[in-house]
Motif scaffolding. Structure first.
Motif, short mmCIF file in Angstrom:
data_model
loop_
_atom_site.label_atom_id
_atom_site.label_comp_id
_atom_site.label_asym_id
_atom_site.label_seq_id
_atom_site.Cartn_x
_atom_site.Cartn_y
_atom_site.Cartn_z
N GLY A 75 -0.37 6.49 -4.72
CA GLY A 75 -1.28 5.69 -5.52
C GLY A 75 -0.74 4.30 -5.77
O GLY A 75 0.46 4.07 -5.65
N PRO A 76 -1.62 3.40 -6.00
CA PRO A 76 -3.02 3.63 -6.30
C PRO A 76 -3.88 3.86 -5.06
O PRO A 76 -3.58 3.37 -3.98
N VAL A 77 -4.93 4.62 -5.28
CA VAL A 77 -6.02 4.75 -4.31
C VAL A 77 -7.13 3.88 -4.90
O VAL A 77 -7.65 4.18 -5.97
N ILE A 88 -14.68 6.88 0.94
CA ILE A 88 -13.60 6.01 1.41
C ILE A 88 -12.26 6.44 0.85
O ILE A 88 -11.28 6.56 1.58
N GLY A 89 -12.19 6.69 -0.45
CA GLY A 89 -10.94 7.14 -1.06
C GLY A 89 -10.48 8.47 -0.47
O GLY A 89 -9.29 8.67 -0.22
N ARG A 90 -11.42 9.34 -0.24
CA ARG A 90 -11.10 10.65 0.34
C ARG A 90 -10.53 10.50 1.75
O ARG A 90 -9.56 11.15 2.12
N ALA A 91 -11.12 9.61 2.55
CA ALA A 91 -10.63 9.36 3.91
C ALA A 91 -9.24 8.75 3.88
O ALA A 91 -8.38 9.10 4.70
N LEU A 92 -8.99 7.84 2.94
CA LEU A 92 -7.66 7.24 2.81
C LEU A 92 -6.62 8.29 2.42
O LEU A 92 -5.52 8.32 2.97
N MET A 93 -6.97 9.14 1.47
CA MET A 93 -6.05 10.22 1.06
C MET A 93 -5.74 11.12 2.24
O MET A 93 -4.58 11.50 2.45
N GLN A 94 -6.74 11.48 3.01
CA GLN A 94 -6.52 12.38 4.14
C GLN A 94 -5.65 11.72 5.19
O GLN A 94 -4.76 12.37 5.76
N ALA A 95 -5.85 10.44 5.45
CA ALA A 95 -5.01 9.73 6.42
C ALA A 95 -3.55 9.73 5.95
O ALA A 95 -2.63 9.96 6.75
N GLU A 115 -8.51 18.08 -11.25
CA GLU A 115 -9.68 18.77 -10.70
C GLU A 115 -10.02 18.23 -9.31
O GLU A 115 -10.35 19.01 -8.41
N TYR A 116 -9.91 16.94 -9.12
CA TYR A 116 -10.22 16.34 -7.82
C TYR A 116 -9.06 16.51 -6.83
O TYR A 116 -9.24 17.03 -5.73
N ARG A 119 -8.35 20.25 -6.01
CA ARG A 119 -9.40 20.89 -5.22
C ARG A 119 -9.39 20.44 -3.76
O ARG A 119 -9.50 21.25 -2.85
N PHE A 120 -9.26 19.14 -3.55
CA PHE A 120 -9.41 18.62 -2.19
C PHE A 120 -8.10 18.42 -1.44
O PHE A 120 -8.08 18.41 -0.22
N PHE A 121 -6.99 18.26 -2.18
CA PHE A 121 -5.76 17.86 -1.50
C PHE A 121 -4.53 18.70 -1.85
O PHE A 121 -3.44 18.40 -1.39
#
Length: 163
Positions: A75-77, A88-95, A115-116, A119-121
């Motif tokens: 971070g920051p994202v 966009i933030g989700r794609a950056l986190m995944q990269a 929670e976010y 759940r996703f990462f």
């Protein structure tokens, strides 16, 4: 949208985006104290650009430590406010996670929404209760993620890890 190394974007453009996303008073936040005196890790820091090359978002990662244990602070994202909630933030986190998982990087930590990011990462506040940070933080938002078999520090102060 293209995701490129953050080095392809000017520092001024990144700073302007961070001001737009988080406000010009963002430097007083706890996360800034934890990475003071360090430089973002180029291999884990990315920018999202639209097809015309305009900056849409960024993610940066920073070297920190707990005792002698190296960690990476995520971070920051940041995403341009006009295009937030568009993935966009989700794609950056995944990269960033793909790059971190492909390399021999230490465990990741961040201050974020459990929670976010849970759940996703796969980030969790489990195991961070013994961590000490310089500044206010909601304990449930102090998150960590390690690959299987990777040791996670149980207790100690989170400090910058200058190169």
């Amino acid at each position: 949208m293209d995701i490129v190394p953050i080095a392809h974007v000017s520092e001024d453009a990144v700073e302007a985006l961070l001001d737009d996303a988080f406000g010009t008073d963002r430097h007083g936040r706890t996360a800034y104290r934890l990475r003071a005196g360090t430089r973002a890790i180029p291999a884990l820091s990315f920018a999202a650009l639209d097809t015309a090359g305009a900056l849409l978002g960024t993610i940066q990662c920073w070297p920190v430590r707990i005792g002698d244990a190296a960690m990476v602070m995520v971070g920051p994202v940041a995403v341009e406010p006009a295009v937030q909630r568009g993935g966009i933030g989700r794609a950056l986190m995944q990269a960033m996670l793909d790059a971190a998982d492909a390399g021999a990087w230490p465990p990741l930590m961040m201050i974020g929404d459990p929670e976010y990011y849970g759940r996703f990462f796969g980030f969790s506040a489990d195991g961070t209760a013994g961590w000490i940070v310089d500044g206010p933080v909601e304990r449930r938002r102090l998150l960590a993620r390690a690959r299987a078999g990777q040791p996670m520090p149980a207790a100690g102060e989170v400090l910058p890890r200058p190169e």
